[in-house]
Design an enzyme around this catalytic site. Structure first.
Site, PDB file in Angstrom:
ATOM      1  N   SER A 150       0.586  -1.343  -0.223  1.00 30.39           N
ATOM      2  CA  SER A 150       0.535   0.384   0.121  1.00 30.39           C
ATOM      3  C   SER A 150       1.128   0.984  -0.128  1.00 30.39           C
ATOM      4  CB  SER A 150      -1.041  -0.080   1.922  1.00 30.39           C
ATOM      5  OG  SER A 150      -1.954   0.798   0.956  1.00 30.39           O
TER       6      SER A 150
ATOM      7  N   ASP B 153       3.506  23.603  -0.749  1.00 27.33           N
ATOM      8  CA  ASP B 153       4.895  23.658  -1.267  1.00 27.33           C
ATOM      9  C   ASP B 153       5.750  22.822  -0.522  1.00 27.33           C
ATOM     10  OD1 ASP B 153       4.916  24.089   1.336  1.00 27.33           O
ATOM     11  OD2 ASP B 153       6.244  25.974   0.775  1.00 27.33           O
TER      12      ASP B 153
ATOM     13  N   HIS C 105      -7.684  -5.409  -1.388  1.00 23.25           N
ATOM     14  CA  HIS C 105      -6.446  -4.626  -0.700  1.00 23.25           C
ATOM     15  C   HIS C 105      -5.845  -5.250   1.096  1.00 23.25           C
ATOM     16  CE1 HIS C 105      -3.838  -0.805  -0.814  1.00 23.25           C
ATOM     17  NE2 HIS C 105      -3.780  -1.447   0.401  1.00 23.25           N
TER      18      HIS C 105
END
Length: 515
Positions: A218, A437, A490
């Site tokens: 993952s 940023d 998953h």
């Protein structure tokens, strides 16, 4: 289906000495500058991987002395485990600044002690979750230790690696000060930590055999792809399980990811109710009960506010093996029928499914894993409100007699109101969500020239990592081979880890040939 472990020999590779590796890194990793406008209008120069590159092999030796302590050795059935603790820079671009603790557990099969085996670093899913704590030799650990010495690294901020808690984060000062600290807890810093560990444990002891293999689950797969971008010379082979990050060239992939994932969540809800049709009425009753409480929810003893929207978060478990069953067993005992109130069994089970008190890093930093040079701005919440508000309106669905849909692996701003352990971090979470940023995380040019063998177990019905977006990324990593399957959700590495790792080893080493 076979469940044993293959005994394929390692593919040969050209050993790289530490000195040679340093010269290659220095020449290859010259900053690739780009600029983006920060929130206050200032131009900020961003150099690709400047954090990771600052910590690469020889530069580590010349810039800092890494503190490393070997701790206790523990034996569990079939395994010996040795603890290692390192002091690493908080900010890898400032190695003379503050440090944090990094914990690594070296795991070996008892039957392999004394054998010279290659090293496998396991990168845990998350963000914000510690490495596994094995209690015996089983599943993928058993298979892995037949081939490797396995390193289980608690990623920074988790487990025993300077763990972040609500209390110690608040103690760091203002929301901006907390966010400044948290910005150093992303995949690039995790990879830089790993390089320091490799330099200490592998290069210093045997420079001719200093590469290691990766297994990334993952978010750990996201870290592994970042590693391929930043320091491929460190890697022998890479194996991913549900870990191909989406839209690696976009400024922030979060919005695209959720636009793809919400329809998958809706489809999974329909599957759940098809399997357990009696739960339609049970869930409607719970939502109605909660909405009729003073303040629109039930106040629990720990201060959590169990609202309909917070109840819907139980859908997080629908993406893993056994998730439907666990949810069904919880719902069937939701009420104490003697007094027509939610039962302690249910409220305790709901709380146990919400990891925010023990793993706040997941809630605060989750969407940042998708950010390269842009802000997430609560992408899951925005997409839900814009495109799926009616689908996930729990109260309206209950009142209309329709199935109430659970949500998936999404973090929402109101969670910092409903959960007591997150309330003090609400302003910090807002700062992180607005941060634009971030540094670039991936280098598509480097990935397009990749020479490291890569194998990916890609889950077709993955509820957390969209299959279509994973295919886009796979197309940008030269030589990646995929095992595409709908046999697993998953959590495949947890559910059938030995078989999955066995197959990935066969793919990455070529014993399962191209067809």
């Amino acid at each position: 289906m076979p469940t044993g472990c293959r005994t394929d020999s390692l593919q040969s590779f050209h050993p790289v000495s530490a000195q040679h590796a340093d010269s290659r890194i220095a020449s290859r990793l010259k900053p690739k500058a780009c600029t983006n406008k920060a929130r206050h209008g200032r131009l900020r120069s961003v150099t690709f991987q400047d954090i990771v590159f600052a910590s690469s092999t020889a530069s580590v030796a010349t810039k800092m002395t890494l503190k490393h302590a070997v701790g206790e050795s523990v034996v569990v059935p079939g395994l010996r485990m040795i603890d290692h603790t390192f002091q690493v820079p908080l900010d890898h671009s400032n190695q003379q600044g503050a440090t944090i603790s990094l914990f690594v557990r070296d795991v070996s099969a008892l039957s392999k002690i004394g054998h010279k085996l290659p090293t496998l670093l396991f990168l845990q899913g998350g963000p914000g979750f510690e490495a596994p704590r094995p209690v015996e030799s089983s599943s993928w650990i058993k298979c892995a230790t037949a081939h490797f010495n396995v390193l289980l690294m608690d990623q920074r901020g988790t487990g025993r690696s300077s763990p972040i808690t609500t209390a110690n984060l608040v103690a760091r000062g203002s929301a901006k000060q907390q966010a400044f600290y948290l910005q150093h807890f992303r995949a690039d810093s995790i990879v830089a930590d790993a390089e320091l560990v490799r330099e200490t444990l592998l290069i210093s002891s045997d420079a001719q055999n200093s590469r290691w293999s990766l297994l990334g689950q993952s978010f750990g797969g996201f870290c592994a792809v970042q590693y391929l971008s930043a320091a491929p010379q460190a890697l022998t082979e890479v194996m991913l399980t549900g870990g191909l990050p989406p839209r690696i060239d976009s400024h922030c992939a979060a919005e695209d990811a959720y636009r793809h994932l919400y329809p998958r969540v809706i489809a999974q809800n329909h599957k759940f109710y098809k399997r357990f049709p009696s739960d339609v009425a049970r869930v409607q009753r719970i939502v109605t009960y909660l909405s009729e409480q003073p303040g629109g929810g039930l106040r629990l003893a720990n201060g959590d506010h169990l609202t309909p929207r917070a109840f819907q978060l139980l859908g997080l478990g629908l993406g893993g093996g056994g998730g439907m069953e666990r949810l069904h067993w919880l719902l069937e005992r939701a009420f104490d029928e003697e007094i027509d109130q939610l039962s302690p069994t249910f409220t305790s089970g709901w709380q146990a499914s919400m990891p925010w008190d023990t793993n706040p890093l997941y809630a605060i930093m989750h969407e940042s894993i998708y950010c390269n040079l842009g802000a997430s701005n609560w992408a899951a919440h925005r997409v839900r409100q814009q495109d799926f508000a009616d689908d996930f309106d729990a109260i309206a669905a209950a009142n209309a007699g329709k199935p109430v849909l659970m949500t998936g692996e999404m973090v929402f701003p109101w969670m910092f109101e409903d959960f007591a352990s997150l309330r003090k971090l609400q302003e910090t979470a807002e700062v992180i969500a607005a941060k634009s940023d971030w540094g670039a995380m991936y280098d598509s040019t480097a990935l397009g020239k990749n020479q490291v063998p890569v194998a990916s177990a890609t889950y077709y019905e993955d509820l957390y990592v969209d299959f279509e977006l994973a295919q886009e990324t796979a197309s940008k990593i030269l030589g990646v081979r995929q095992w595409v399957t709908n046999e697993y959700m998953h959590s495949g590495i947890r559910d059938d880890g030995a078989r999955i790792l066995e197959r990935l080893l066969g793919i990455v080493r070529g014993s399962i040939p191209l067809t």
